[in-house]
Design an enzyme around this catalytic site. Structure first.
Site, short mmCIF file in Angstrom:
data_model
loop_
_atom_site.label_atom_id
_atom_site.label_comp_id
_atom_site.label_asym_id
_atom_site.label_seq_id
_atom_site.Cartn_x
_atom_site.Cartn_y
_atom_site.Cartn_z
CB SER A 7 -0.90 0.01 1.23
OG SER A 7 -1.52 1.28 1.34
CG HIS A 32 -3.66 -2.05 -1.33
ND1 HIS A 32 -4.61 -3.02 -1.55
CD2 HIS A 32 -4.22 -1.19 -0.45
CE1 HIS A 32 -5.69 -2.76 -0.82
NE2 HIS A 32 -5.48 -1.63 -0.15
CG ASP A 34 -5.65 1.98 0.50
OD1 ASP A 34 -6.43 1.02 0.49
OD2 ASP A 34 -4.51 1.95 1.02
CG MET A 36 -9.63 6.38 1.48
SD MET A 36 -8.69 6.79 2.95
CE MET A 36 -7.69 5.33 3.12
CG HIS A 65 -9.29 -1.11 -0.47
ND1 HIS A 65 -8.71 -1.02 0.77
CD2 HIS A 65 -10.62 -1.33 -0.23
CE1 HIS A 65 -9.62 -1.16 1.72
NE2 HIS A 65 -10.80 -1.34 1.13
CG MET A 67 -11.88 1.98 1.67
SD MET A 67 -10.39 2.32 2.60
CE MET A 67 -9.22 2.42 1.26
CG MET A 139 -11.28 -3.52 5.39
SD MET A 139 -9.81 -2.95 4.51
CE MET A 139 -9.19 -1.68 5.60
CG ASP A 177 -5.88 -3.10 3.43
OD1 ASP A 177 -4.79 -2.68 3.84
OD2 ASP A 177 -6.66 -2.44 2.71
C1 DX5 Z 1 -6.69 1.55 5.29
C2 DX5 Z 1 -6.16 1.13 3.94
C3 DX5 Z 1 -4.95 0.27 4.01
C4 DX5 Z 1 -3.73 0.96 4.59
C5 DX5 Z 1 -2.75 -0.08 5.04
O1 DX5 Z 1 -7.93 2.15 5.12
O2 DX5 Z 1 -7.15 0.41 3.23
O3 DX5 Z 1 -4.64 -0.26 2.73
O4 DX5 Z 1 -3.10 1.79 3.67
O5 DX5 Z 1 -1.71 0.56 5.69
P1 DX5 Z 1 -0.96 -0.09 6.93
O6 DX5 Z 1 -0.28 -1.33 6.44
O7 DX5 Z 1 0.01 0.99 7.34
O8 DX5 Z 1 -1.97 -0.37 7.98
ZN ZN Z 2 -6.54 -0.77 1.45
#
Ligand code: DX5
Ligand code: ZN
Length: 217
Positions: A7, A32, A34, A36, A65, A67, A139, A177
Site C-alpha cells: 500500500s 495497493h 486506496d 477514499m 481498493h 472505500m 479489513m 489489509d
Molecule cells: C486503510 C487502507 C490500508 C492501509 C494499510 O484504510 O485500506 O490499505 O493503507 O496501511 P498499513 O499497512 O500501514 O496499515
Molecule cells: Zn486498502
C-alpha cells in the site's frame, strides 16, 4: 506462499513514481491503491487522475481498493484508468452482486471488502458468484487511515470465511489489509489469508525486500 500487495497510502505522495519503484524493487507482487471519498470514510486520498498518471510508472498489477459510497458508478472508470484488481465494500450503497458482476464483466479479479465490524455471514449469498481469481478483503483495521494497529478480533472471522468458502466450494482468495507486519501477517496466513496488504511496515522498513520476505511465509 502469500502474495504481497504494497500500500502506497503512507508513501511519499509527492514522488509516487519513486514509491512505485521502491515497491517493485522490494519484490512485492502488487501495488495497493486506496481510494477514499470523504463519504464512505472520512478521509480523502487519491482517485482516477492520479491512477492514470501512476499506471505507466509501474509494471506491477495495481490492486485498487475502493472505500467510496457508490463504487458501482465508478467501476468502468477505474478499470480504464488502470486497475488490475478492483475491490469495493459490501457496506457501500451499491448493490454488491451487481458491482461484483460489473467488475467481473470487465475481465479483472473482483474483491468484496468487509470492514472489521461486518460479520462473515454478510458474504454468504455472494460466495457462489466468486471465481477462482476473485477475493474477499477482510479489513484488519477500520478503513480510512494507514498506520493503524491490527485488530486481532478479525482473526476468527478470517478462519470462518475460509471455512464458509470451503463448504461452498469457493476457491477464491482472502486478502487482509491494515496493520500487517511479520507477526500479524503470520497470524493472518495461519487463519487462511493468502493476499497480504502492507503499507507502513514495508515503506518504513530499512530493507523493504526483507520485509516482503518476512510476510510471505
Ligand atoms: C486503510 C487502507 C490500508 C492501509 C494499510 O484504510 O485500506 O490499505 O493503507 O496501511 P498499513 O499497512 O500501514 O496499515
Ligand atoms: Zn486498502
Amino acid at each position: 506462499m502469500a502474495m504481497i500487495s504494497a500500500s502506497i497510502l503512507n508513501g511519499d505522495l509527492a514522488h509516487l513514481a519513486d514509491t512505485a519503484l521502491t515497491v517493485a524493487q522490494s519484490g512485492a507482487d502488487m501495488l495497493h491503491y486506496d481510494v477514499m471519498d470523504g463519504c464512505f470514510v472520512d478521509n480523502l486520498s487519491f482517485g482516477l487522475p492520479v491512477l492514470t498518471s501512476l499506471r505507466p510508472c509501474t509494471a506491477l498489477p495495481i490492486d485498487v481498493h475502493l472505500m467510496i459510497r457508490d463504487p458501482l458508478r465508478y467501476v468502468g472508470r477505474f478499470v480504464e484508468a488502470g486497475a488490475d484488481l478492483l475491490s469495493f465494500h459490501i457496506e457501500s450503497e451499491s448493490d454488491a452482486a451487481e458491482t461484483l458482476r460489473a467488475i467481473q464483466e470487465r475481465g479483472i479479479p473482483a474483491g468484496i471488502a468487509l470492514s472489521p465490524d461486518t460479520p462473515a455471514e454478510a458474504v454468504s449469498p455472494l460466495l457462489p458468484l466468486l471465481r477462482e481469481q476473485d477475493f474477499i478483503l477482510a479489513m484488519t483495521v477500520h478503513p480510512g487511515l494507514g498506520g493503524q494497529a491490527f485488530l486481532p478480533q478479525v482473526l476468527p472471522k478470517i478462519r470462518q470465511l475460509r471455512a464458509m468458502m470451503q463448504d461452498a466450494g469457493c476457491t477464491a482468495h482472502i486478502e487482509v489489509d491494515g496493520g500487517i507486519n511479520a507477526e500479524t501477517g503470520r497470524q493472518c496466513r495461519e487463519a487462511g489469508a493468502d493476499y497480504l496488504v502492507a503499507g507502513s511496515y514495508l515503506l518504513a522498513a530499512e530493507n523493504p525486500a526483507e520485509a516482503v520476505q518476512s510476510l510471505r511465509g
